[in-house]
Design a protein around this motif. Structure first.
Motif, mmCIF file in Angstrom:
data_model
loop_
_atom_site.group_PDB
_atom_site.id
_atom_site.type_symbol
_atom_site.label_atom_id
_atom_site.label_comp_id
_atom_site.label_asym_id
_atom_site.label_seq_id
_atom_site.Cartn_x
_atom_site.Cartn_y
_atom_site.Cartn_z
ATOM 1 N N VAL A 56 119.065 44.075 -3.766
ATOM 2 C CA VAL A 56 119.565 42.982 -2.923
ATOM 3 C C VAL A 56 120.523 42.102 -3.715
ATOM 4 C CG1 VAL A 56 118.877 40.860 -1.748
ATOM 5 C CG2 VAL A 56 117.651 42.974 -1.308
ATOM 6 N N LEU A 57 120.175 41.761 -4.951
ATOM 7 C CA LEU A 57 121.056 40.924 -5.767
ATOM 8 C C LEU A 57 122.377 41.614 -6.087
ATOM 9 C CD1 LEU A 57 118.494 39.240 -8.165
ATOM 10 C CD2 LEU A 57 119.807 38.156 -6.349
ATOM 11 N N LEU A 58 122.336 42.918 -6.347
ATOM 12 C CA LEU A 58 123.577 43.646 -6.619
ATOM 13 C C LEU A 58 124.489 43.686 -5.397
ATOM 14 C CD1 LEU A 58 122.341 46.627 -8.817
ATOM 15 C CD2 LEU A 58 123.758 44.699 -9.531
ATOM 16 N N VAL A 59 123.915 43.934 -4.217
ATOM 17 C CA VAL A 59 124.726 43.949 -2.987
ATOM 18 C C VAL A 59 125.292 42.564 -2.725
ATOM 19 C CG1 VAL A 59 124.594 44.208 -0.481
ATOM 20 C CG2 VAL A 59 123.546 45.908 -1.969
ATOM 21 N N TRP A 60 124.472 41.530 -2.913
ATOM 22 C CA TRP A 60 124.931 40.169 -2.718
ATOM 23 C C TRP A 60 126.073 39.835 -3.682
ATOM 24 C CZ3 TRP A 60 121.399 35.305 -3.613
ATOM 25 C CH2 TRP A 60 122.058 34.166 -3.180
ATOM 26 N N PHE A 61 125.926 40.206 -4.961
ATOM 27 C CA PHE A 61 126.967 39.964 -5.954
ATOM 28 C C PHE A 61 128.252 40.698 -5.587
ATOM 29 C CE2 PHE A 61 129.091 41.235 -9.920
ATOM 30 C CZ PHE A 61 129.406 39.986 -10.418
ATOM 31 N N TYR A 62 128.126 41.964 -5.166
ATOM 32 C CA TYR A 62 129.295 42.759 -4.793
ATOM 33 C C TYR A 62 130.036 42.130 -3.608
ATOM 34 C CZ TYR A 62 131.998 46.557 -2.755
ATOM 35 O OH TYR A 62 133.002 47.300 -2.205
ATOM 36 N N GLU A 63 129.302 41.757 -2.564
ATOM 37 C CA GLU A 63 129.942 41.184 -1.382
ATOM 38 C C GLU A 63 130.559 39.819 -1.678
ATOM 39 O OE1 GLU A 63 130.562 42.482 1.576
ATOM 40 O OE2 GLU A 63 129.701 44.369 0.904
ATOM 41 N N ASP A 64 129.891 39.014 -2.495
ATOM 42 C CA ASP A 64 130.439 37.708 -2.857
ATOM 43 C C ASP A 64 131.719 37.864 -3.661
ATOM 44 O OD1 ASP A 64 130.254 34.807 -2.966
ATOM 45 O OD2 ASP A 64 129.878 35.103 -5.116
ATOM 46 N N ARG A 65 131.708 38.800 -4.589
ATOM 47 C CA ARG A 65 132.902 39.038 -5.399
ATOM 48 C C ARG A 65 134.055 39.559 -4.536
ATOM 49 N NH1 ARG A 65 133.541 41.067 -11.288
ATOM 50 N NH2 ARG A 65 135.655 41.839 -11.217
ATOM 51 N N LYS A 66 133.740 40.476 -3.601
ATOM 52 C CA LYS A 66 134.774 41.007 -2.708
ATOM 53 C C LYS A 66 135.354 39.890 -1.845
ATOM 54 C CE LYS A 66 133.736 43.609 0.829
ATOM 55 N NZ LYS A 66 133.264 44.705 1.683
ATOM 56 N N ASP A 67 134.493 38.997 -1.363
ATOM 57 C CA ASP A 67 134.951 37.882 -0.540
ATOM 58 C C ASP A 67 135.829 36.930 -1.341
ATOM 59 O OD1 ASP A 67 134.987 36.370 1.892
ATOM 60 O OD2 ASP A 67 133.600 34.964 0.931
ATOM 61 N N ARG A 68 135.433 36.627 -2.566
ATOM 62 C CA ARG A 68 136.239 35.734 -3.404
ATOM 63 C C ARG A 68 137.590 36.331 -3.739
ATOM 64 N NH1 ARG A 68 132.342 32.685 -7.713
ATOM 65 N NH2 ARG A 68 130.761 32.080 -6.218
ATOM 66 N N LEU A 69 137.619 37.630 -4.023
ATOM 67 C CA LEU A 69 138.894 38.278 -4.340
ATOM 68 C C LEU A 69 139.817 38.299 -3.132
ATOM 69 C CD1 LEU A 69 137.801 41.256 -6.609
ATOM 70 C CD2 LEU A 69 139.051 39.199 -7.272
ATOM 71 N N SER A 70 139.258 38.532 -1.953
ATOM 72 C CA SER A 70 140.116 38.569 -0.770
ATOM 73 C C SER A 70 140.670 37.184 -0.458
ATOM 74 C CB SER A 70 139.353 39.118 0.431
ATOM 75 O OG SER A 70 138.378 38.199 0.868
ATOM 76 N N ARG A 71 139.883 36.130 -0.725
ATOM 77 C CA ARG A 71 140.389 34.775 -0.513
ATOM 78 C C ARG A 71 141.436 34.409 -1.561
ATOM 79 N NH1 ARG A 71 135.838 31.121 -0.922
ATOM 80 N NH2 ARG A 71 134.378 32.820 -0.831
ATOM 81 N N ALA A 72 141.258 34.892 -2.787
ATOM 82 C CA ALA A 72 142.190 34.561 -3.863
ATOM 83 C C ALA A 72 143.539 35.237 -3.639
ATOM 84 C CB ALA A 72 141.609 34.985 -5.207
ATOM 85 N N VAL A 73 143.512 36.448 -3.110
ATOM 86 C CA VAL A 73 144.743 37.195 -2.879
ATOM 87 C C VAL A 73 145.458 36.691 -1.633
ATOM 88 C CG1 VAL A 73 145.623 39.507 -2.363
ATOM 89 C CG2 VAL A 73 143.868 39.217 -4.083
#
Length: 82
Positions: free
Chosen positions: A48-65
């Motif tokens: 659960v923590l790995l999926v949460w980390f992955y999705e949070d990172r993907k969301d942050r990268l998409s907002r940054a780009v």
């Protein structure tokens, strides 16, 4: 002693008390469990923590780009515009 120092000491004492109670409670709880159950709980928590980390990172990268917002965000914006 100043008021902030007193409050910090009280907060530290409360934190230590809560951690001690948590430690005793978890120790009792884990002694009641079987090894298979404990390993399953830990494995599930890690997944659960790995999926949460992955999705949070993907969301942050998409907002940054400045990526195109998701359909859910677009739907919310359209309903706000109405």
């Amino acid at each position: 002693m100043s008021r902030s120092t007193t409050l910090q000491l009280i907060a530290a004492a409360i934190t230590i008390a809560v951690l001690a109670v948590l430690h005793q409670g978890l120790d009792w709880f884990f002694h009641l469990m079987s090894v298979d159950y404990a390993l399953g709980v830990m494995t599930g928590a890690v997944v659960v923590l790995l999926v949460w980390f992955y999705e949070d990172r993907k969301d942050r990268l998409s907002r940054a780009v400045g990526d195109i917002p998701s359909a859910e965000q677009q739907r919310a914006r359209h309903s706000i515009d109405l």
